[in-house]
Write an enzyme that holds these catalytic residues in place. Structure first.
Site, PDB file in Angstrom:
ATOM      1  N   GLY A  12      17.849  59.127 127.171  1.00  0.00           N
ATOM      2  CA  GLY A  12      19.286  59.343 126.978  1.00  0.00           C
ATOM      3  C   GLY A  12      20.051  58.575 128.048  1.00  0.00           C
ATOM      4  O   GLY A  12      21.157  58.952 128.443  1.00  0.00           O
ATOM      5  N   GLY A  15      23.919  57.399 127.895  1.00  0.00           N
ATOM      6  CA  GLY A  15      25.010  58.359 127.798  1.00  0.00           C
ATOM      7  C   GLY A  15      25.877  58.421 129.048  1.00  0.00           C
ATOM      8  O   GLY A  15      25.704  57.632 129.988  1.00  0.00           O
ATOM      9  N   GLN A  16      26.805  59.381 129.047  1.00  0.00           N
ATOM     10  CA  GLN A  16      27.767  59.479 130.152  1.00  0.00           C
ATOM     11  C   GLN A  16      27.062  59.612 131.500  1.00  0.00           C
ATOM     12  O   GLN A  16      27.408  58.940 132.463  1.00  0.00           O
ATOM     13  CB  GLN A  16      28.709  60.685 129.935  1.00  0.00           C
ATOM     14  CG  GLN A  16      29.868  60.692 130.910  1.00  0.00           C
ATOM     15  CD  GLN A  16      30.621  62.018 130.981  1.00  0.00           C
ATOM     16  OE1 GLN A  16      30.184  63.020 130.412  1.00  0.00           O
ATOM     17  NE2 GLN A  16      31.734  62.031 131.667  1.00  0.00           N
ATOM     18  N   ASP A  38      16.551  55.153 125.177  1.00  0.00           N
ATOM     19  CA  ASP A  38      17.613  55.763 124.361  1.00  0.00           C
ATOM     20  C   ASP A  38      17.323  55.415 122.905  1.00  0.00           C
ATOM     21  O   ASP A  38      16.563  54.493 122.600  1.00  0.00           O
ATOM     22  CB  ASP A  38      18.988  55.228 124.781  1.00  0.00           C
ATOM     23  CG  ASP A  38      20.128  56.207 124.453  1.00  0.00           C
ATOM     24  OD1 ASP A  38      20.726  56.768 125.381  1.00  0.00           O
ATOM     25  OD2 ASP A  38      20.404  56.419 123.243  1.00  0.00           O
ATOM     26  N   ILE A  39      17.973  56.153 122.022  1.00  0.00           N
ATOM     27  CA  ILE A  39      17.805  55.889 120.589  1.00  0.00           C
ATOM     28  C   ILE A  39      18.618  54.662 120.176  1.00  0.00           C
ATOM     29  O   ILE A  39      18.399  54.086 119.128  1.00  0.00           O
ATOM     30  CB  ILE A  39      18.192  57.152 119.791  1.00  0.00           C
ATOM     31  CG1 ILE A  39      17.552  57.146 118.421  1.00  0.00           C
ATOM     32  CG2 ILE A  39      19.700  57.347 119.737  1.00  0.00           C
ATOM     33  CD1 ILE A  39      17.500  58.514 117.782  1.00  0.00           C
ATOM     34  N   ASP A  54      13.040  57.626 120.264  1.00  0.00           N
ATOM     35  CA  ASP A  54      13.577  58.885 119.741  1.00  0.00           C
ATOM     36  C   ASP A  54      12.784  60.003 120.406  1.00  0.00           C
ATOM     37  O   ASP A  54      11.572  60.110 120.212  1.00  0.00           O
ATOM     38  CB  ASP A  54      13.409  58.919 118.214  1.00  0.00           C
ATOM     39  CG  ASP A  54      13.968  60.199 117.614  1.00  0.00           C
ATOM     40  OD1 ASP A  54      14.340  61.117 118.383  1.00  0.00           O
ATOM     41  OD2 ASP A  54      14.032  60.287 116.371  1.00  0.00           O
ATOM     42  N   ILE A  55      13.471  60.827 121.178  1.00  0.00           N
ATOM     43  CA  ILE A  55      12.778  61.878 121.939  1.00  0.00           C
ATOM     44  C   ILE A  55      12.035  62.855 121.018  1.00  0.00           C
ATOM     45  O   ILE A  55      11.113  63.554 121.449  1.00  0.00           O
ATOM     46  CB  ILE A  55      13.771  62.620 122.877  1.00  0.00           C
ATOM     47  CG1 ILE A  55      13.058  63.632 123.768  1.00  0.00           C
ATOM     48  CG2 ILE A  55      14.876  63.308 122.105  1.00  0.00           C
ATOM     49  CD1 ILE A  55      11.983  63.071 124.613  1.00  0.00           C
ATOM     50  N   TYR A 144      25.003  74.948 121.354  1.00  0.00           N
ATOM     51  CA  TYR A 144      24.690  74.198 122.578  1.00  0.00           C
ATOM     52  C   TYR A 144      24.329  75.161 123.716  1.00  0.00           C
ATOM     53  O   TYR A 144      23.297  75.005 124.380  1.00  0.00           O
ATOM     54  CB  TYR A 144      25.913  73.370 122.951  1.00  0.00           C
ATOM     55  CG  TYR A 144      25.844  72.614 124.243  1.00  0.00           C
ATOM     56  CD1 TYR A 144      24.949  71.568 124.417  1.00  0.00           C
ATOM     57  CD2 TYR A 144      26.702  72.925 125.293  1.00  0.00           C
ATOM     58  CE1 TYR A 144      24.907  70.859 125.608  1.00  0.00           C
ATOM     59  CE2 TYR A 144      26.675  72.219 126.479  1.00  0.00           C
ATOM     60  CZ  TYR A 144      25.772  71.179 126.637  1.00  0.00           C
ATOM     61  OH  TYR A 144      25.741  70.479 127.813  1.00  0.00           O
ATOM     62  N   LYS A 148      20.788  75.747 125.669  1.00  0.00           N
ATOM     63  CA  LYS A 148      20.650  75.582 127.124  1.00  0.00           C
ATOM     64  C   LYS A 148      20.074  76.846 127.755  1.00  0.00           C
ATOM     65  O   LYS A 148      19.241  76.785 128.654  1.00  0.00           O
ATOM     66  CB  LYS A 148      21.997  75.221 127.761  1.00  0.00           C
ATOM     67  CG  LYS A 148      22.502  73.825 127.430  1.00  0.00           C
ATOM     68  CD  LYS A 148      21.597  72.737 127.988  1.00  0.00           C
ATOM     69  CE  LYS A 148      22.152  71.343 127.770  1.00  0.00           C
ATOM     70  NZ  LYS A 148      21.193  70.281 128.104  1.00  0.00           N
TER      71      LYS A 148
HETATM   72  P1  NAD Z   1      25.825  61.878 126.139  1.00  0.00           P
HETATM   73  O1  NAD Z   1      26.063  62.395 124.784  1.00  0.00           O
HETATM   74  O2  NAD Z   1      26.861  61.041 126.784  1.00  0.00           O
HETATM   75  O3  NAD Z   1      24.473  61.041 126.164  1.00  0.00           O
HETATM   76  C1  NAD Z   1      23.307  61.437 125.482  1.00  0.00           C
HETATM   77  C2  NAD Z   1      22.467  60.190 125.224  1.00  0.00           C
HETATM   78  O4  NAD Z   1      21.288  60.608 124.520  1.00  0.00           O
HETATM   79  C3  NAD Z   1      23.172  59.155 124.336  1.00  0.00           C
HETATM   80  O5  NAD Z   1      23.110  57.871 124.934  1.00  0.00           O
HETATM   81  C4  NAD Z   1      22.397  59.197 123.027  1.00  0.00           C
HETATM   82  O6  NAD Z   1      22.300  57.935 122.363  1.00  0.00           O
HETATM   83  C5  NAD Z   1      21.021  59.659 123.504  1.00  0.00           C
HETATM   84  N1  NAD Z   1      20.248  60.279 122.439  1.00  0.00           N
HETATM   85  C6  NAD Z   1      20.704  61.076 121.446  1.00  0.00           C
HETATM   86  N2  NAD Z   1      19.706  61.440 120.643  1.00  0.00           N
HETATM   87  C7  NAD Z   1      18.589  60.869 121.141  1.00  0.00           C
HETATM   88  C8  NAD Z   1      17.228  60.878 120.723  1.00  0.00           C
HETATM   89  N3  NAD Z   1      16.839  61.548 119.644  1.00  0.00           N
HETATM   90  N4  NAD Z   1      16.323  60.218 121.478  1.00  0.00           N
HETATM   91  C9  NAD Z   1      16.734  59.507 122.567  1.00  0.00           C
HETATM   92  N5  NAD Z   1      18.006  59.453 122.990  1.00  0.00           N
HETATM   93  C10 NAD Z   1      18.923  60.121 122.271  1.00  0.00           C
HETATM   94  O7  NAD Z   1      25.457  63.127 127.053  1.00  0.00           O
HETATM   95  P2  NAD Z   1      25.696  63.307 128.629  1.00  0.00           P
HETATM   96  O8  NAD Z   1      27.069  63.799 128.823  1.00  0.00           O
HETATM   97  O9  NAD Z   1      25.235  62.126 129.374  1.00  0.00           O
HETATM   98  O10 NAD Z   1      24.744  64.550 128.905  1.00  0.00           O
HETATM   99  C11 NAD Z   1      23.398  64.406 129.274  1.00  0.00           C
HETATM  100  C12 NAD Z   1      22.806  65.782 129.487  1.00  0.00           C
HETATM  101  O11 NAD Z   1      23.568  66.484 130.473  1.00  0.00           O
HETATM  102  C13 NAD Z   1      22.798  66.680 128.252  1.00  0.00           C
HETATM  103  O12 NAD Z   1      21.649  67.485 128.259  1.00  0.00           O
HETATM  104  C14 NAD Z   1      24.009  67.546 128.446  1.00  0.00           C
HETATM  105  O13 NAD Z   1      23.864  68.770 127.810  1.00  0.00           O
HETATM  106  C15 NAD Z   1      24.016  67.726 129.939  1.00  0.00           C
HETATM  107  N6  NAD Z   1      25.344  68.084 130.441  1.00  0.00           N
HETATM  108  C16 NAD Z   1      26.380  67.183 130.389  1.00  0.00           C
HETATM  109  C17 NAD Z   1      27.640  67.550 130.859  1.00  0.00           C
HETATM  110  C18 NAD Z   1      28.791  66.586 130.841  1.00  0.00           C
HETATM  111  O14 NAD Z   1      29.920  66.988 131.158  1.00  0.00           O
HETATM  112  N7  NAD Z   1      28.576  65.327 130.481  1.00  0.00           N
HETATM  113  C19 NAD Z   1      27.843  68.842 131.373  1.00  0.00           C
HETATM  114  C20 NAD Z   1      26.787  69.742 131.361  1.00  0.00           C
HETATM  115  C21 NAD Z   1      25.532  69.344 130.920  1.00  0.00           C
HETATM  116  N1  SER Z   2      30.674  69.049 129.414  1.00  0.00           N
HETATM  117  C1  SER Z   2      29.827  69.798 128.547  1.00  0.00           C
HETATM  118  C2  SER Z   2      30.498  70.113 127.262  1.00  0.00           C
HETATM  119  O1  SER Z   2      31.699  70.239 127.268  1.00  0.00           O
HETATM  120  C3  SER Z   2      29.417  71.081 129.225  1.00  0.00           C
HETATM  121  O2  SER Z   2      28.079  71.206 129.110  1.00  0.00           O
HETATM  122  O3  SER Z   2      29.814  70.258 126.283  1.00  0.00           O
END
Ligand code: NAD
Ligand code: SER
Length: 313
Positions: A12, A15-16, A38-39, A54-55, A144, A148
């Site tokens: 992943g 992602g962000q 990443d996917i 793909d995870i 979600y 978690k």
């Molecule tokens: P995001 O959605 O920005 O990124 C997720 C990435 O996973 C994407 O690049 C997507 O292409 C990839 N992905 C999706 N399906 C996939 C698959 N089957 N196989 C491989 N890759 C795949 O998410 P994020 O904000 O970077 O969050 C990452 C983690 O942190 C998540 O578990 C999220 O729950 C957790 N989290 C994020 C936040 C936040 O504010 N961003 C807050 C709390 C927890």
């Molecule tokens: N930033 C995340 C959301 O809003 C919290 O896990 O889903």
């Protein structure tokens, strides 16, 4: 602290969080030792080896781990709170099976350490909302959040049963300028900066007085790297640690932005994400993280807003 023999896999990575975490770990381990998976392709990470993965494909995951002799996995692939509610069964499948695939690799000794993030979404409407403690009522109301909360319990179970070295943080909403958010309820706190700079106005999908815990991405990445590098016996919680971050409402962040862009205007048009936000804590206690491994954040609201505007401008 950083063993150059270690090989890191970030799943992943596009992602962000993944983009910034990959860049930060590359500084410490070298880009060639941090594999981005990443996917979908990740144009922003051209220096790191890339694996399209793909995870949910356990065999493909094992192949990547063997090919690169991976020691540590950071599992970031998931559906977040807002997209999860729109596709609940797939959110459950991705968030849970992805975690099992990685925990099983560690149980079978293919890898030695796992990072998996949890979220403030583990809390629900019956949780105390102010200064939410590490241990409290947890009745999440989103798919979600349920995934978690279940994930936390499974991480602890794999540690207790199989000594899997898994570490986790309950991130607040994350705010950074290097990457876009991927479908969460806290995403407004990133969009607001882009719109303030481009159009000097923003329509918020949460109401003016919705307080939520948030954190600058730089603090979140540092917390992630720190928890993965403290000695194992300092990690007393194998579910997930609360992180507090900064608590503010949309109207408070708009007020802070106005100190830099005086004619910035905000309007409010709450949608289904309001219900999700209302179920989450307004502020969080992070005493356990502070006491166990010395966590301390750097940013407050004023420095976060200044940093975001400076970098995005
Ligand atoms: P995001 O959605 O920005 O990124 C997720 C990435 O996973 C994407 O690049 C997507 O292409 C990839 N992905 C999706 N399906 C996939 C698959 N089957 N196989 C491989 N890759 C795949 O998410 P994020 O904000 O970077 O969050 C990452 C983690 O942190 C998540 O578990 C999220 O729950 C957790 N989290 C994020 C936040 C936040 O504010 N961003 C807050 C709390 C927890
Ligand atoms: N930033 C995340 C959301 O809003 C919290 O896990 O889903």
């Amino acid at each position: 602290m950083y063993n150059k023999e270690d090989k890191i896999l970030i799943i992943g990575a596009g992602g962000q969080i993944g983009i910034e975490l990959t860049q930060e770990l590359s500084v410490h381990y070298g880009s060639s030792n941090v594999i981005a998976a990443d996917i979908k392709p990740i144009p922003a990470l051209e220096l790191n080896p890339f694996e399209k993965l793909d995870i949910l494909d356990k065999d493909a995951l094992l192949n990547v781990v063997k090919k690169h002799q991976i020691s540590h996995v950071y599992l970031l692939a998931a559906l977040l709170s807002a997209t999860g509610e729109q596709n609940p069964m797939f959110a459950w499948k991705l968030n849970m099976e992805g975690l099992f695939n990685v925990l099983d690799l560690a149980k079978e000794k293919h890898i030695s350490k796992v990072y998996w993030p949890s979220s403030i979404a583990v809390f629900g409407p019956t949780t105390p909302k102010i200064n939410t403690p590490q241990y409290t009522i947890m009745e999440p109301s989103t798919v979600y959040g349920i995934s978690k909360q279940a994930g936390e319990r499974w991480c602890e179970w794999y540690f207790n049963k199989f000594k899997v070295d898994v570490r986790s943080l309950r991130y607040p909403g994350l705010i950074g300028w290097k990457s876009a958010p991927g479908g969460g309820t806290t995403d407004y706190a990133v969009h607001i900066f882009h719109e303030a700079i481009k159009h000097k106005k923003y329509e918020c999908f949460l109401s003016a007085d919705t307080a939520l815990p948030m954190m600058h991405m730089e603090d979140a990445i540092r917390a992630t790297v720190e928890i993965m590098h403290v000695p194992s016996d300092q990690i007393k919680i194998r579910g997930s640690y609360n992180l507090a971050g900064i608590s503010f409402t949309p109207s408070e962040i708009a007020e802070e932005i106005r100190k830099h862009i005086p004619d910035f205007q905000i309007s409010y048009n709450p949608d289904f994400r309001q219900g999700i936000a209302d179920s989450w804590p307004k502020s969080i206690s992070e005493d356990a993280a502070r006491n166990d491994w010395g966590w301390s954040a750097k940013y407050n609201l004023s420095s976060l807003v200044q940093n975001m505007l400076e970098n995005l401008a």
